[in-house]
Scaffold this active site. Structure first.
Site, short mmCIF file in Angstrom:
data_model
loop_
_atom_site.label_atom_id
_atom_site.label_comp_id
_atom_site.label_asym_id
_atom_site.label_seq_id
_atom_site.Cartn_x
_atom_site.Cartn_y
_atom_site.Cartn_z
N GLY A 105 -1.48 1.84 5.65
CA GLY A 105 -1.76 0.89 5.65
C GLY A 105 -0.33 0.50 6.74
N GLN A 146 4.83 -4.85 12.58
CA GLN A 146 5.72 -3.43 11.52
C GLN A 146 6.49 -2.39 13.00
OE1 GLN A 146 3.23 -2.61 8.53
NE2 GLN A 146 5.38 -1.64 7.92
N CYS A 206 6.60 0.49 1.69
CA CYS A 206 6.31 -0.02 2.18
C CYS A 206 6.97 0.74 3.71
CB CYS A 206 6.11 -1.50 2.99
SG CYS A 206 6.43 -1.98 4.06
N LEU A 207 6.50 1.10 5.02
CA LEU A 207 7.11 1.69 5.80
C LEU A 207 7.42 1.52 6.36
CD1 LEU A 207 3.49 3.43 7.66
CD2 LEU A 207 5.14 4.50 6.00
N HIS A 223 -0.77 -6.69 1.38
CA HIS A 223 0.14 -6.25 2.06
C HIS A 223 0.68 -6.59 3.48
CE1 HIS A 223 3.41 -3.90 1.54
NE2 HIS A 223 3.70 -3.33 2.86
N GLU A 224 -0.81 -6.19 3.73
CA GLU A 224 -0.78 -5.93 5.47
C GLU A 224 -0.62 -7.27 5.90
OE1 GLU A 224 0.17 -3.53 6.93
OE2 GLU A 224 -0.54 -2.64 4.72
N HIS A 260 2.62 -8.81 6.51
CA HIS A 260 3.34 -8.59 7.17
C HIS A 260 3.20 -9.78 8.57
CE1 HIS A 260 5.79 -5.05 6.29
NE2 HIS A 260 4.60 -4.36 5.52
NI NI Z 1 4.72 -2.69 4.92
#
Ligand code: NI
Length: 191
Positions: free
Chosen positions: A61, A66, A106-107, A148-149, A152
């Site tokens: 995701g 991000q 998370c990236l 989660h997204e 963000h």
């Molecule tokens: Ni994330």
């Protein structure tokens, strides 16, 4: 530009350049993303770049926040074969039920995985890459990923669900990792 031209442009474009992913605790990750007013070619090409970036990372995701684009756009692919990309523009959670704990990563916080408790079953409304509104039910990993997204897009990160002590330790490790050159082969670990 028509949808047909867009589709053609999409299929004829062999390589999409990858976007840089912001790392926690970058202040840009705390911004609240703006509602997308028009799902046009610019948004579609952002979606394509975000998908390429997510698959390359690799991740399941990615939110526009991000990659330092502060619009309500996110992409997800929780399939085993990485062949089921899903796009959510202006996503909204309509209903949320139950409770589930799952380990999240998370990236923007590479190498760190922690258990987070969230609603287990959600109904979400959004707009797809072609500009069509849709609603869907999600559970399991997909439900977690969508929440989660969306977090963000609201400037929230999964470490915000942890204790301040744990979050501070993670922040210090991330700051050191970034200072040391953000080497993907030497990721920060859970404190
Ligand atoms: Ni994330």
């Amino acid at each position: 530009m028509s949808l047909l031209e867009l589709a053609f442009e999409h299929s004829s474009e062999p390589v999409v350049s990858l976007l840089d992913i912001l790392y926690y605790p970058d202040a840009q990750l705390r911004r609240n993303a703006a509602v997308v007013e028009n799902v046009d070619g610019t948004v579609a090409s952002l979606v394509d770049q975000m998908l390429e970036t997510m698959y390359a990372a690799p991740g399941i995701g990615l939110a526009a926040t991000q990659v330092n684009v502060h619009q309500r756009v996110m992409v997800i692919d929780v399939s085993e074969e990485n062949d089921t990309p899903q796009t959510f523009i202006n996503p909204e959670i309509l209903t949320a039920e139950g409770e589930e704990e799952m380990q999240e990563g998370c990236l923007s916080i590479p190498g760190v995985y922690e258990t987070v408790k969230r609603p287990a079953l959600i109904r979400v409304a959004a707009i797809d890459r072609e500009g069509n509104p849709f609603e869907m039910d999600a559970d399991g990993l997909l439900a977690v990923c969508i929440q989660h997204e969306i977090d963000h897009l609201n400037g929230k990160l999964f470490v915000d669900y942890l204790s301040p002590l744990k979050r501070n330790r993670i922040r210090k490790r991330m700051e050191k990792w970034i200072r040391d050159g953000a080497n993907p082969d030497d990721l920060p670990e859970r404190p």
